[in-house]
Design an enzyme around this catalytic site. Structure first.
Site, PDB file in Angstrom:
ATOM      1  N   SER A 113     -22.371   0.196   8.510  1.00 22.89           N
ATOM      2  CA  SER A 113     -23.484   0.351   9.446  1.00 22.89           C
ATOM      3  C   SER A 113     -23.839  -0.988  10.091  1.00 22.89           C
ATOM      4  O   SER A 113     -23.672  -2.042   9.495  1.00 22.89           O
ATOM      5  CB  SER A 113     -24.709   0.894   8.676  1.00 22.89           C
ATOM      6  OG  SER A 113     -25.864   0.795   9.467  1.00 22.89           O
ATOM      7  N   TYR A 116     -30.775  -0.060   1.455  1.00 25.53           N
ATOM      8  CA  TYR A 116     -29.682   0.744   2.032  1.00 25.53           C
ATOM      9  C   TYR A 116     -28.694  -0.179   2.755  1.00 25.53           C
ATOM     10  O   TYR A 116     -27.491  -0.156   2.477  1.00 25.53           O
ATOM     11  CB  TYR A 116     -30.236   1.803   3.007  1.00 25.53           C
ATOM     12  CG  TYR A 116     -29.172   2.299   3.951  1.00 25.53           C
ATOM     13  CD1 TYR A 116     -29.112   1.810   5.262  1.00 25.53           C
ATOM     14  CD2 TYR A 116     -28.199   3.183   3.521  1.00 25.53           C
ATOM     15  CE1 TYR A 116     -28.106   2.215   6.114  1.00 25.53           C
ATOM     16  CE2 TYR A 116     -27.185   3.589   4.376  1.00 25.53           C
ATOM     17  CZ  TYR A 116     -27.140   3.104   5.676  1.00 25.53           C
ATOM     18  OH  TYR A 116     -26.135   3.481   6.522  1.00 25.53           O
ATOM     19  N   LYS A 163     -24.526  -1.477   1.918  1.00 25.45           N
ATOM     20  CA  LYS A 163     -23.385  -1.474   2.848  1.00 25.45           C
ATOM     21  C   LYS A 163     -22.731  -2.860   2.862  1.00 25.45           C
ATOM     22  O   LYS A 163     -21.510  -2.994   2.855  1.00 25.45           O
ATOM     23  CB  LYS A 163     -23.833  -1.083   4.260  1.00 25.45           C
ATOM     24  CG  LYS A 163     -24.254   0.382   4.405  1.00 25.45           C
ATOM     25  CD  LYS A 163     -23.109   1.325   4.045  1.00 25.45           C
ATOM     26  CE  LYS A 163     -23.484   2.779   4.215  1.00 25.45           C
ATOM     27  NZ  LYS A 163     -22.396   3.710   3.829  1.00 25.45           N
TER      28      LYS A 163
END
Ligand code: WQD
Length: 345
Positions: free
Chosen positions: A127, A152, A156
């Site tokens: 992302s 989050y 990644k």
């Protein structure tokens, strides 16, 4: 015999659209999904669109032994596309351990599976949040990785480091990390699309649910940013373009003789503000959207959009669908959902 590809999270939003494009490119996806954030009817829809019904391994990617047992019954598997992850930015700040354990643990397990069965291609769903608020725009794959705004985003970044380190120790691994910007829209058939559980966090599903009368009004988070109209700017990419990029990445990795770890930005290369998205949507559905301006949302970056030259030059991929195409397909999907009275709850 057709090449098989394991698709973790293959019943999810981007996963299901990718399975459709894989089948169209003569691959046979094998979906691993525990349906935590997806619905079984999506598998029927993939079959309805493509005429092929993928095998489903209803398993949690954290359950290594069960994964290994189920995958051992297959041959001619070429690689893994790993989507399965928790992805709610806000929830990740409330429940960081859940995000670290699931997102990192599942990636490690899939790499161990790849090693056990000697698969070569590993396509990772990453992302643009890894960039934080870039100092320079458009952001390239060489732009500095800033401390992510959320656990989050941090997962990644850590997963990319795990894959990078593993690729240095395993010269046969052909790994590609795809950094998505803002995926929106739905398949033009209106048979598959985004299924947010509960109130959507993301802009476009909130817009379509507001237009459909499910939400009273859209709150635009912040109207005083240093942008042309005071609202945040993002790079919105049609989910079908994004799905096609996964097929391009798979072919890219298969074509390589030696091991690799490559990173690609997947965006349109263009930034649009929240207000521009709202206005484009109003033009498409030919009605005024009910919205108000609200305080800024913590963690939002002001402006981020991609430099997409690397994907174009090295994978021969670029977006073909526009913001309006995506908003039209998102709206048609919302209308189809309502008509079929399929609830997202
Ligand atoms: C876009 C813009 C909001 C909702 C996140 C993740 C990213 C990826 C995509 C997983 C922002 C504004 C939104 C609303 C609003 N997810 N907005 N009202 O935050 O750019 O990216 O989703 O991979 O990793 O970080 O997307 O759609 O939430 O927000 O004004 O009700 O719309 O403030 O400016 P975001 P988003």
């Amino acid at each position: 015999m057709k090449k098989k590809i394991i698709v973790t999270g293959g019943a999810g939003y981007i996963g299901s659209h990718t399975c459709v494009e894989l089948i169209a490119s003569n691959y046979e996806p094998i979906i691993i999904d525990n349906f935590y954030n997806s619905k079984h009817f999506i598998i029927d829809r993939i079959e309805e669109i493509t005429g092929f019904r993928p095998d489903i391994l209803d398993t949690n990617c954290l359950n290594y032994e069960q994964l290994r047992l189920k995958i051992s019954s297959y041959n001619n598997i070429n690689g893994i596309i790993h989507f399965a992850a928790y992805k709610a930015v806000g929830e990740s700040t409330q429940k960081p351990l859940k995000y670290y354990q699931n997102n990192i643990g599942s990636t490690i397990n899939m790499l161990k599976i790849l090693e056990d069965f000697k698969f070569s291609s590993f396509i990772f769903s990453s992302s643009c949040t890894v960039y934080g608020q870039p100092k320079q725009l458009p952001v390239t794959e060489e732009s500095p990785i800033l401390l992510a705004e959320s656990p989050y985003g941090r997962t990644k970044q850590i997963c990319e480091d795990v894959i990078s380190d593993y690729s240095k120790a395993n010269s046969t691994l052909k790994a590609v990390s795809l950094r998505y910007f803002n995926p929106i829209g739905a398949h033009p058939s209106s048979l598959i699309g985004e299924l947010p559980l509960g109130a959507p966090n993301n802009l476009v599903p909130f817009i379509t649910q507001t237009a459909a009368g499910i939400r009273k009004e859209l709150s635009i988070f912040g109207h005083d940013y240093s942008t042309s109209d005071g609202t945040c700017i993002r790079d919105y990419i049609h989910v079908v373009d994004l799905a096609r990029a996964h097929v391009a990445a798979l072919k890219f990795s298969e074509a390589k003789k030696n091991g690799l770890f490559e990173i690609f930005n997947l965006g349109s290369g263009q930034g649009n503000s929240v207000l521009e998205v709202v206005q484009a949507f109003e033009e498409i559905c030919e009605e005024k959207l009910n919205y108000k301006f609200s305080p800024r949302r913590p963690g939002d970056v002001v402006e981020v959009y991609a430099n997409v030259e690397k994907a174009k030059n090295e994978m021969g991929w670029e977006t073909k669908l526009s913001l309006k195409d995506a908003l039209k397909d998102a709206w048609n999907w919302e209308l189809a959902l309502r008509k079929n009275l399929i609830t997202n709850e």
